[in-house]
Design a protein around this motif. Structure first.
Motif, mmCIF file in Angstrom:
data_model
loop_
_atom_site.group_PDB
_atom_site.id
_atom_site.type_symbol
_atom_site.label_atom_id
_atom_site.label_comp_id
_atom_site.label_asym_id
_atom_site.label_seq_id
_atom_site.Cartn_x
_atom_site.Cartn_y
_atom_site.Cartn_z
ATOM 1 N N ALA A 272 1.419 -1.159 -0.097
ATOM 2 C CA ALA A 272 0.250 0.282 0.119
ATOM 3 C C ALA A 272 0.732 1.484 -0.213
ATOM 4 N N PHE A 273 1.794 1.111 0.618
ATOM 5 C CA PHE A 273 2.622 2.494 0.668
ATOM 6 C C PHE A 273 3.690 2.709 0.163
ATOM 7 N N GLY A 274 4.068 1.603 -0.263
ATOM 8 C CA GLY A 274 5.905 1.437 -0.921
ATOM 9 C C GLY A 274 5.828 2.824 -1.694
ATOM 10 N N ALA B 165 11.943 5.607 -0.166
ATOM 11 C CA ALA B 165 12.645 5.181 1.625
ATOM 12 C C ALA B 165 11.779 4.317 2.241
ATOM 13 N N LEU B 166 10.744 3.989 2.598
ATOM 14 C CA LEU B 166 10.004 2.897 3.186
ATOM 15 C C LEU B 166 10.750 1.454 2.683
ATOM 16 N N ASN B 167 10.884 1.219 1.489
ATOM 17 C CA ASN B 167 11.051 0.151 0.800
ATOM 18 C C ASN B 167 12.093 -0.535 1.682
ATOM 19 N N THR C 196 4.432 -0.888 13.642
ATOM 20 C CA THR C 196 3.685 -2.620 14.212
ATOM 21 C C THR C 196 3.602 -2.659 15.677
ATOM 22 N N LYS C 197 2.484 -2.643 16.793
ATOM 23 C CA LYS C 197 3.092 -3.269 17.645
ATOM 24 C C LYS C 197 1.221 -4.589 18.047
ATOM 25 N N VAL C 198 1.473 -5.553 18.582
ATOM 26 C CA VAL C 198 0.540 -6.067 18.564
ATOM 27 C C VAL C 198 -0.043 -6.231 20.106
HETATM 28 N N1 LIG Z 1 2.953 -0.956 9.647
HETATM 29 C C1 LIG Z 1 3.753 -0.623 8.241
HETATM 30 N N2 LIG Z 1 3.827 0.506 7.840
HETATM 31 C C2 LIG Z 1 4.791 0.725 6.644
HETATM 32 N N3 LIG Z 1 6.053 0.214 7.428
HETATM 33 C C3 LIG Z 1 6.183 -0.398 8.873
HETATM 34 C C4 LIG Z 1 5.078 -0.660 9.165
HETATM 35 N N4 LIG Z 1 5.581 -1.455 11.005
HETATM 36 C C5 LIG Z 1 7.133 -1.563 10.222
HETATM 37 N N5 LIG Z 1 7.164 -1.017 9.009
HETATM 38 C C6 LIG Z 1 8.745 -0.690 8.862
HETATM 39 O O1 LIG Z 1 9.429 -2.360 9.240
HETATM 40 C C7 LIG Z 1 10.587 -1.652 9.114
HETATM 41 C C8 LIG Z 1 10.786 -2.470 10.610
HETATM 42 O O2 LIG Z 1 10.154 -2.090 11.441
HETATM 43 P P1 LIG Z 1 10.300 -2.873 13.013
HETATM 44 O O3 LIG Z 1 9.048 -1.642 13.540
HETATM 45 O O4 LIG Z 1 10.698 -3.935 13.257
HETATM 46 O O5 LIG Z 1 11.717 -2.000 12.861
HETATM 47 P P2 LIG Z 1 12.086 -1.304 14.999
HETATM 48 O O6 LIG Z 1 11.528 0.239 14.497
HETATM 49 O O7 LIG Z 1 14.066 -1.149 14.423
HETATM 50 O O8 LIG Z 1 12.329 -2.465 16.011
HETATM 51 P P3 LIG Z 1 10.944 -1.734 17.399
HETATM 52 O O9 LIG Z 1 9.661 -1.644 16.403
HETATM 53 O O10 LIG Z 1 11.087 -3.577 17.639
HETATM 54 O O11 LIG Z 1 12.296 -1.114 17.592
HETATM 55 C C9 LIG Z 1 11.268 -0.605 9.505
HETATM 56 O O12 LIG Z 1 11.747 0.001 7.873
HETATM 57 C C10 LIG Z 1 9.229 0.282 9.601
HETATM 58 O O13 LIG Z 1 10.305 1.491 8.696
#
Ligand SMILES: Nc1ncnc2c1ncn2[C@@H]1O[C@H](COP(=O)(O)OP(=O)(O)OP(=O)(O)O)[C@@H](O)[C@H]1O
Ligand SMILES: Nc1ncnc2c1ncn2[C@@H]1O[C@H](COP(=O)(O)OP(=O)(O)OP(=O)(O)O)[C@@H](O)[C@H]1O
Ligand SMILES: [Mg+2]
Ligand SMILES: [Mg+2]
Ligand SMILES: [Mg+2]
Ligand SMILES: [Mg+2]
Ligand SMILES: [Mg+2]
Ligand SMILES: [Mg+2]
Lengths: 336, 336
Positions: free
Chosen positions: A28-30, A33-35, A129-131
């Motif tokens: 969706a967001f790709g 920078a994000l990828n 993302t946290k659950v």
């Molecule tokens: N809901 C989301 N939408 C877009 N990208 C996401 C989302 N959740 C995570 N990401 C992306 O996925 C990658 C991993 O995220 P993650 O939160 O696991 O890393 P982190 O912050 O280093 O770990 P933690 O959250 O355990 O501290 C990152 O590049 C982040 O930007």
């Protein structure tokens, strides 16, 4: 996606977290920078004046006429940036998901976020993302933070209102709050009310083409027009006079407010802005606003005065005057 | 503050929301950008390479040996910025509070955030506060987003590991996860384990003074060292070999892991970083790290290889080899 519900393991940071990011969020967001999926996004930003804002969204229900929590989350932060005359560029997104949320619901919300981001012209470049266990959150909370750039010559702040200035609003008030209320009451279809949720950055850009001399911009979200104008009156140490008969309010919204016992001045908006502008520029700005999608029903609704600093006074339709205070207590919990 | 608990009205956007911001958040976080209380902070940032990151924190319990949810929220985002070699500058904070939270608890958390921000050298410049009804969240969730600047010549990313590189960690693994687990079990005092939660940006700055040629930096949070190294192996299409006997693990943590059935390689850390660096620079970087507060127990724990791309292999103390996979399923919900 093998799962039709979000599991606790989708928040583990492990395999399922990665699957969720790759299969739901990235499609969706790709963007470049994000990828990369590094620990942070790296983006490039010219100049040195940077605007930075955040909001969390906990609206209940998460879908309502005119929008959903995802659209709200994108527009909310875009608008708070735009209220500084900033051009919003990049958003972060933080999801707190209650275990068991339907994957299809998550995907709908994510798609709606991406649509709003595209309309506003911003990229979602980093996320989290946290659950949490069932019962530890209510379905889904979303935080967005955003950055934007502010061009030289723009000095917009709640502290800048001056006696003589005019107060403009870009359209009908109370739509968002009453749309969510109608949804909660199961009356959304009959009510015909839809949220005004919208990104306002392009409207603001047009206004700034008329003049950079806009004093204050603020979106009257929680607490409504009354609370926002009180904030400005306090920050700028000025009085504000509102003209009741100029306030654009839809009949349906007025009726719903009367039925449910709300004052539309305190009801949340999510696609409205209050602009305080020099009197001599007001008509020009208004005309440009009325030519824009999100400003068609713009109106001049009041003015700034040197009397009663810190206070907002409403001139009623029948010629009376009453003080319009800040919202006290809670009117509509979880409206955004 | 007239109230000793957070009420729904503290999230209304009205009078009580303003009181909460002025009496609780501003006294702790106050700075020029935040104090204006506009819709966004305006900050100034030189250059064009900007790092941007976000994390939400839902840890349960919110206090534990060595830290609390607030310290975690500040350090987490500071560290994700630092993992790009960025100098973190500004944070946003988003609070989602369950109605009824003790005001004193909120104040403690806020003070702890400010202490962590000061240690890291960042300002909290913009924020948001939402309150939800009892039962709709679990006490307190905090999101932080952060921005930092990346100097020219720094190119750190999970995609950059190369065969021959060394893998360094800055100290003991598993402390954070086991400290939170011990707290949940009511064993925190006996266990003697404390979270490693710490801001790592100054350590990273020192490492970058040795050489800008650091390939990868990543903080092994949820999912632990094993998951993080798997991410890197995947992104860089290389293999990684870990030496079990070089892994720094405290005896208490090892004992707690054995007792509770965890593998320390999968336990979350909140003050650790994994660095992948060219072999010829490894000893110099290690020496500098060992001279820093958060690097005293740094060690070289493995190397990057061209064999088994995408996979992490552990050379065990007794001379065996086993594949160390990404975390599958959920080991420790709400650890951060
Ligand atoms: N809901 C989301 N939408 C877009 N990208 C996401 C989302 N959740 C995570 N990401 C992306 O996925 C990658 C991993 O995220 P993650 O939160 O696991 O890393 P982190 O912050 O280093 O770990 P933690 O959250 O355990 O501290 C990152 O590049 C982040 O930007
Ligand atoms: N927890 C907090 N810590 C620091 N500052 C905060 C916090 N919560 C709010 N603020 C600050 O208070 C001001 C008002 O915030 P508020 O969230 O009410 O504005 P808004 O985002 O425009 O409204 P809404 O959240 O209804 O969209 C902003 O300047 C914001 O940065
Ligand atoms: Mg807002
Ligand atoms: Mg994260
Ligand atoms: Mg606003
Ligand atoms: Mg993180
Ligand atoms: Mg806000
Ligand atoms: Mg990280």
């Amino acid at each position: 996606m093998k799962y039709d519900k979000v599991l606790l393991a989708h928040g583990s940071g492990g395999k399922l977290s990665h699957d969720l990011v790759r299969e739901v969020f990235l499609p969706a967001f790709g963007n470049k920078a994000l990828n990369r999926l590094d620990d942070r996004a790296e983006v490039s930003v010219p100049g040195t004046r940077l605007a930075f804002s955040t909001d969390s969204f906990v609206v209940n229900p998460i879908f309502f006429a005119g929008g959903d929590i995802g659209k709200l989350a994108v527009c909310g932060t875009v608008n708070d940036l735009a209220m500084g005359g900033a051009q919003p560029l990049y958003l972060s997104v933080g999801f707190i998901i209650e275990e068991g949320l339907e994957m299809d619901i998550l995907k709908k919300i994510v798609a709606s976020m991406q649509a709003a981001a595209r309309e506003a012209g911003v990229d979602i470049v980093t996320g989290d993302t946290k659950v949490v266990e069932k019962g530890s959150a209510d379905k889904l909370f979303i935080n967005t933070a955003g950055i934007g750039i502010v061009e030289e010559g723009i000095h917009i702040s709640g502290h800048n209102a001056k006696p003589g200035d005019k107060v403009i609003i870009n359209g009908f008030i109370g739509d968002h709050g009453m749309a969510v209320m109608a949804e909660r009451q199961g009356l959304s279809f009959q009510s015909g009310i839809a949220s005004d949720c919208a990104p306002l950055n392009k409207l603001v850009a047009k206004m700034l083409e008329v003049t950079r001399d806009i004093r204050v911009l603020r979106d009257p979200t929680r607490g409504g027009v009354a609370t926002t104008l009180n904030e400005i009156a306090g920050q700028s140490s000025v009085g504000i006079v509102l003209h009741e008969k100029e306030l654009p309010i839809r009949d349906e919204v007025m009726a719903a407010c009367e039925f449910l016992g709300f004052d539309p001045l305190y009801v949340a908006n999510e696609g409205k802005l209050l602009a305080i502008v020099p009197a001599e520029k007001a008509e020009d700005i208004l005309a440009v606003m009325q030519g824009e999608k999100y400003g068609e029903n713009a109106a001049i609704i009041g003015e700034v005065v040197s009397d009663h600093p810190g206070k907002v006074v409403l001139k009623t339709a029948v010629g009376g005057r009453r003080i319009v205070d800040m919202l006290v207590g809670e009117q509509l919990p979880r409206i955004c």
